[in-house]
Motif scaffolding. Structure first.
Motif, PDB file in Angstrom:
ATOM      1  N   VAL A  48       0.845  -1.197   0.000  1.00  0.00           N
ATOM      2  CA  VAL A  48       0.000   0.000   0.000  1.00  0.00           C
ATOM      3  C   VAL A  48       0.885   1.252   0.000  1.00  0.00           C
ATOM      4  N   ASN A  49       1.952   1.266   0.807  1.00  0.00           N
ATOM      5  CA  ASN A  49       2.864   2.403   0.840  1.00  0.00           C
ATOM      6  C   ASN A  49       3.533   2.620  -0.519  1.00  0.00           C
ATOM      7  N   GLN A  50       3.912   1.543  -1.186  1.00  0.00           N
ATOM      8  CA  GLN A  50       4.511   1.661  -2.507  1.00  0.00           C
ATOM      9  C   GLN A  50       3.516   2.251  -3.514  1.00  0.00           C
ATOM     10  N   VAL A  51       2.282   1.785  -3.440  1.00  0.00           N
ATOM     11  CA  VAL A  51       1.248   2.300  -4.343  1.00  0.00           C
ATOM     12  C   VAL A  51       1.009   3.783  -4.071  1.00  0.00           C
ATOM     13  N   VAL A  52       0.924   4.150  -2.787  1.00  0.00           N
ATOM     14  CA  VAL A  52       0.702   5.551  -2.420  1.00  0.00           C
ATOM     15  C   VAL A  52       1.866   6.411  -2.903  1.00  0.00           C
ATOM     16  N   ASN A  53       3.096   5.959  -2.708  1.00  0.00           N
ATOM     17  CA  ASN A  53       4.268   6.712  -3.169  1.00  0.00           C
ATOM     18  C   ASN A  53       4.269   6.860  -4.689  1.00  0.00           C
ATOM     19  N   THR A  54       3.928   5.770  -5.386  1.00  0.00           N
ATOM     20  CA  THR A  54       3.869   5.827  -6.844  1.00  0.00           C
ATOM     21  C   THR A  54       2.802   6.814  -7.294  1.00  0.00           C
ATOM     22  N   LEU A  55       1.622   6.753  -6.678  1.00  0.00           N
ATOM     23  CA  LEU A  55       0.546   7.684  -7.024  1.00  0.00           C
ATOM     24  C   LEU A  55       0.942   9.115  -6.688  1.00  0.00           C
ATOM     25  N   SER A  56       1.591   9.299  -5.544  1.00  0.00           N
ATOM     26  CA  SER A  56       2.023  10.635  -5.139  1.00  0.00           C
ATOM     27  C   SER A  56       3.013  11.200  -6.148  1.00  0.00           C
ATOM     28  N   LYS A  57       3.990  10.387  -6.557  1.00  0.00           N
ATOM     29  CA  LYS A  57       4.949  10.829  -7.557  1.00  0.00           C
ATOM     30  C   LYS A  57       4.250  11.116  -8.875  1.00  0.00           C
ATOM     31  N   SER A  58       3.288  10.266  -9.229  1.00  0.00           N
ATOM     32  CA  SER A  58       2.535  10.460 -10.460  1.00  0.00           C
ATOM     33  C   SER A  58       1.746  11.762 -10.395  1.00  0.00           C
ATOM     34  N   PHE A  59       1.107  12.045  -9.262  1.00  0.00           N
ATOM     35  CA  PHE A  59       0.369  13.296  -9.097  1.00  0.00           C
ATOM     36  C   PHE A  59       1.317  14.493  -9.143  1.00  0.00           C
ATOM     37  N   ASP A  60       2.485  14.367  -8.498  1.00  0.00           N
ATOM     38  CA  ASP A  60       3.465  15.460  -8.531  1.00  0.00           C
ATOM     39  C   ASP A  60       3.896  15.751  -9.964  1.00  0.00           C
ATOM     40  N   VAL A  61       4.151  14.701 -10.733  1.00  0.00           N
ATOM     41  CA  VAL A  61       4.548  14.870 -12.129  1.00  0.00           C
ATOM     42  C   VAL A  61       3.419  15.533 -12.912  1.00  0.00           C
ATOM     43  N   ARG A  62       2.196  15.078 -12.671  1.00  0.00           N
ATOM     44  CA  ARG A  62       1.051  15.658 -13.381  1.00  0.00           C
ATOM     45  C   ARG A  62       0.845  17.121 -12.985  1.00  0.00           C
ATOM     46  N   ILE A  63       1.018  17.438 -11.719  1.00  0.00           N
ATOM     47  CA  ILE A  63       0.878  18.820 -11.261  1.00  0.00           C
ATOM     48  C   ILE A  63       1.953  19.693 -11.918  1.00  0.00           C
ATOM     49  N   GLU A  64       3.186  19.179 -11.985  1.00  0.00           N
ATOM     50  CA  GLU A  64       4.255  19.914 -12.656  1.00  0.00           C
ATOM     51  C   GLU A  64       3.928  20.131 -14.131  1.00  0.00           C
ATOM     52  N   GLU A  65       3.374  19.095 -14.780  1.00  0.00           N
ATOM     53  CA  GLU A  65       2.984  19.219 -16.185  1.00  0.00           C
ATOM     54  C   GLU A  65       1.900  20.275 -16.356  1.00  0.00           C
ATOM     55  N   VAL A  66       0.905  20.255 -15.468  1.00  0.00           N
ATOM     56  CA  VAL A  66      -0.175  21.247 -15.540  1.00  0.00           C
ATOM     57  C   VAL A  66       0.384  22.653 -15.344  1.00  0.00           C
ATOM     58  N   ASN A  67       1.265  22.825 -14.349  1.00  0.00           N
ATOM     59  CA  ASN A  67       1.876  24.143 -14.117  1.00  0.00           C
ATOM     60  C   ASN A  67       2.689  24.597 -15.324  1.00  0.00           C
ATOM     61  N   LYS A  68       3.446  23.684 -15.919  1.00  0.00           N
ATOM     62  CA  LYS A  68       4.239  24.019 -17.101  1.00  0.00           C
ATOM     63  C   LYS A  68       3.320  24.396 -18.252  1.00  0.00           C
ATOM     64  N   ASN A  69       2.236  23.637 -18.421  1.00  0.00           N
ATOM     65  CA  ASN A  69       1.283  23.956 -19.492  1.00  0.00           C
ATOM     66  C   ASN A  69       0.639  25.322 -19.264  1.00  0.00           C
ATOM     67  N   GLN A  70       0.322  25.644 -18.011  1.00  0.00           N
ATOM     68  CA  GLN A  70      -0.241  26.962 -17.706  1.00  0.00           C
ATOM     69  C   GLN A  70       0.756  28.069 -18.043  1.00  0.00           C
ATOM     70  N   ASP A  71       2.031  27.862 -17.689  1.00  0.00           N
ATOM     71  CA  ASP A  71       3.062  28.851 -18.018  1.00  0.00           C
ATOM     72  C   ASP A  71       3.203  29.008 -19.533  1.00  0.00           C
ATOM     73  N   ASP A  72       3.162  27.868 -20.244  1.00  0.00           N
ATOM     74  CA  ASP A  72       3.253  27.914 -21.705  1.00  0.00           C
ATOM     75  C   ASP A  72       2.071  28.684 -22.297  1.00  0.00           C
ATOM     76  N   ILE A  73       0.881  28.441 -21.754  1.00  0.00           N
ATOM     77  CA  ILE A  73      -0.316  29.138 -22.240  1.00  0.00           C
ATOM     78  C   ILE A  73      -0.211  30.630 -21.953  1.00  0.00           C
ATOM     79  N   LYS A  74       0.263  30.987 -20.744  1.00  0.00           N
ATOM     80  CA  LYS A  74       0.449  32.405 -20.420  1.00  0.00           C
ATOM     81  C   LYS A  74       1.424  33.057 -21.392  1.00  0.00           C
ATOM     82  N   ASN A  75       2.544  32.378 -21.661  1.00  0.00           N
ATOM     83  CA  ASN A  75       3.537  32.919 -22.597  1.00  0.00           C
ATOM     84  C   ASN A  75       2.946  33.086 -23.998  1.00  0.00           C
ATOM     85  N   LEU A  76       2.153  32.090 -24.421  1.00  0.00           N
ATOM     86  CA  LEU A  76       1.512  32.189 -25.733  1.00  0.00           C
ATOM     87  C   LEU A  76       0.528  33.357 -25.778  1.00  0.00           C
ATOM     88  N   LEU A  77      -0.219  33.563 -24.687  1.00  0.00           N
ATOM     89  CA  LEU A  77      -1.158  34.684 -24.646  1.00  0.00           C
ATOM     90  C   LEU A  77      -0.430  36.025 -24.688  1.00  0.00           C
TER      91      LEU A  77
END
Length: 196
Positions: A48-77
């Protein structure tokens, strides 16, 4: 013939070893079962701890991707807005270039005591706007004065600063009406000003 049961004597068998004690068997079985339950629980907890850590890392990566995409969109605007501003400015300049007669006025070029024929500011404004359209400025002679400038004072004092100042003021106003913003004027030398 019936056999008689064999009776054990204390010498033959140790009573403690043969006697049945249900609590001791329960303890052995309970200990064995709790140990296997603990091992199973720890194994499942680790999974369970391994699954939680994997999901947490996956969420962190996704959050970073979303933030990067938001920055890219701001720059494009920002880029889009900049391009729209440049486009609108260029359209305004094109319009102004074709309508330079609006707000035009008469001026003269005076070389000390030589009084030239009056000129219309339309041609000079069209030339200045042409330079503005390519992102440059232009030089304006300091010898340009308004037509109504008093020729007596010009002869007496040469080309006065008052006549030059009136011309620059009127020319800036003419361009401001055409392009929608006041251009900057800066003295370059005793002979010319730059406007941009």
């Amino acid at each position: 013939a019936a056999k008689e049961p064999v009776k054990a004597t204390s010498m033959d068998v140790d009573e403690q070893k043969l006697s049945y004690n249900p609590e001791s068997e329960l303890n052995v079985v309970s200990y064995d079962k709790s140990e296997s339950v603990n091992e199973s629980f720890e194994s499942k907890l680790e999974t369970v701890n391994q699954v939680v850590n994997t999901l947490s890392k996956s969420f962190d990566v996704r959050i970073e991707e979303v933030n990067k995409n938001q920055d890219d969109i701001k720059n494009l605007l920002v880029q889009q807005n900049s391009l729209m501003e440049k486009h609108n400015t260029y359209i305004r300049m094109q319009w102004a270039h074709g309508h330079c007669e609006m707000g035009s006025f008469q001026f003269k070029e005076c070389n000390d005591y030589h009084n030239h024929n009056p000129m219309n500011s339309e041609k000079l404004a069209r030339e200045a706007i042409g330079w503005f359209m390519i992102g440059k400025g232009m030089l304006i002679s300091r010898k340009f004065v308004m037509v109504d400038f008093d020729s007596y004072s010009r002869k007496k004092e040469g080309i006065s600063e008052k006549g030059r100042s009136e011309f620059r003021h009127n020319f800036k106003g003419h361009l401001r009406k055409l392009i929608g913003k006041e251009p900057r004027v800066e003295k370059i030398s005793n002979e010319s000003f730059s406007i941009w």
